[in-house]
Design a protein around this motif. Sequence first.
Motif, short mmCIF file in Angstrom:
data_model
loop_
_atom_site.label_atom_id
_atom_site.label_comp_id
_atom_site.label_asym_id
_atom_site.label_seq_id
_atom_site.Cartn_x
_atom_site.Cartn_y
_atom_site.Cartn_z
N ILE A 120 0.84 -1.21 0.00
CA ILE A 120 0.00 0.00 0.00
C ILE A 120 0.88 1.25 0.00
N THR A 121 1.91 1.26 0.83
CA THR A 121 2.80 2.42 0.90
C THR A 121 3.51 2.63 -0.43
N MET B 167 2.49 1.69 -3.38
CA MET B 167 1.48 2.14 -4.34
C MET B 167 1.25 3.65 -4.20
N ASN B 168 1.19 4.12 -2.97
CA ASN B 168 0.89 5.53 -2.72
C ASN B 168 2.08 6.45 -2.96
N GLU B 169 3.29 5.95 -2.76
CA GLU B 169 4.46 6.82 -2.80
C GLU B 169 5.36 6.63 -4.03
N LYS C 14 1.41 9.79 -10.87
CA LYS C 14 0.05 9.90 -11.39
C LYS C 14 -0.08 9.33 -12.80
N ARG D 29 -6.88 -3.02 -6.45
CA ARG D 29 -6.02 -1.85 -6.68
C ARG D 29 -4.64 -2.28 -7.18
#
Length: 398
Positions: free
Chosen positions: A193-194, A196-198, A202, A256
Amino acid sequence: MKKLIMLIIALLITLSSRIYSQSIIDIVGEQLIKKDKIFDGRFPLYTENGKWKLSDKPNWFAGFTAGELWYMYDMTGNEEYKVRALRHSDILIKYATLDNTHDLGFIFYNSCVKAYQHTGEIKYRDAAIKAAYMLAKRLNEKGNFIRAWGRLGTDDREGLMIIDTMMNLELLFWAAKETGDYTLYDIAYKHAITCMNENVRKDYSSYHVIEFNPKTGEVIKKRTHQGFGDETTWARGQAWGIYGFAIAYKYTQDERFLNISKKMADYFISKLPADNVPYWDLSLTDSDALKDASAGAIAASGMFLISELTSLKSDYKKYLSEALQIIKSLKDSYLFTKSIRAAEEGILIHTVYHFHNKWGVDESYPAGDFYFIECLKKEYDYNKAEYFIEKTDQRKNI
């Protein structure tokens, strides 16, 4: 009569394809045995002028030769591959408590986990589980990321997370299922998750390195370590993301992760030159830039996995087709048999291990060889499923 002729032509094409694939397997297998004899219990680093540089100490490549041997054994049934793979796995058992790297998945999944799956011998399971717990200790709970480098208990690079670690999560997922200790699963999930987010931008390109404040978990900087620049996209890093997020989806079923994997694959595909093998950084467009065939092999293997996991027929066809095109190019132009040098001891050539440090630049290195052979295995399995007709009544109608 026309149908019979078309059927005969199709069978001949299939047969020639399978003979070609088998010849590739044999050629690669012979080279693998040769290089394993050169290693002689030592750990490969990369080639220099076609010849292997070796180390007496294990590194993140240490499990790849065993993995290559297991794949060759699975395809051929040749016991020599199994004997050699077990020898590598036995050597690695004592290193299961390494505390200075996140690469325990690369090392132990491809050696000891595979050895356990093939033999059922508990010593390999124990070593892999021990390595998984060492990897779990690298979780930074403030930032929910697995620390890439540095010895535990020190402040050496303790705030750094890299996209490569996505590939090491499989060891945690496997160990969680094997032991029933789902804290290992949770750690892998949190890290994914981290990442994916960082790490993912975009536009679905990627950063190589995320630098955190290890005390607070706040992001300090996003940058590269092996790419061309901080805001470019290192080809192998993007490939790790494609494959790693597909693995995360396989074990978690979090949609996701599959979506990110596909979008990263689309970005990778959009940057491929005419021969479908990437430049070492995807932001480079000059035709004189060096290719990294290893990034192509890793991405292709990841796309194979996407095609297996997706529920959409269109995605299955798309990513399978892209994977097969990359593999064809690697076989046609990036195999050691295509080299014009006097010596070529690796298998996949024209790879870039570390451009800035001038390590294995336009050479071979273990990850390239491993993922190329993994692609051969996946292509072999695909052809086997595609052309072997199981049902007796269907065979009678040919």
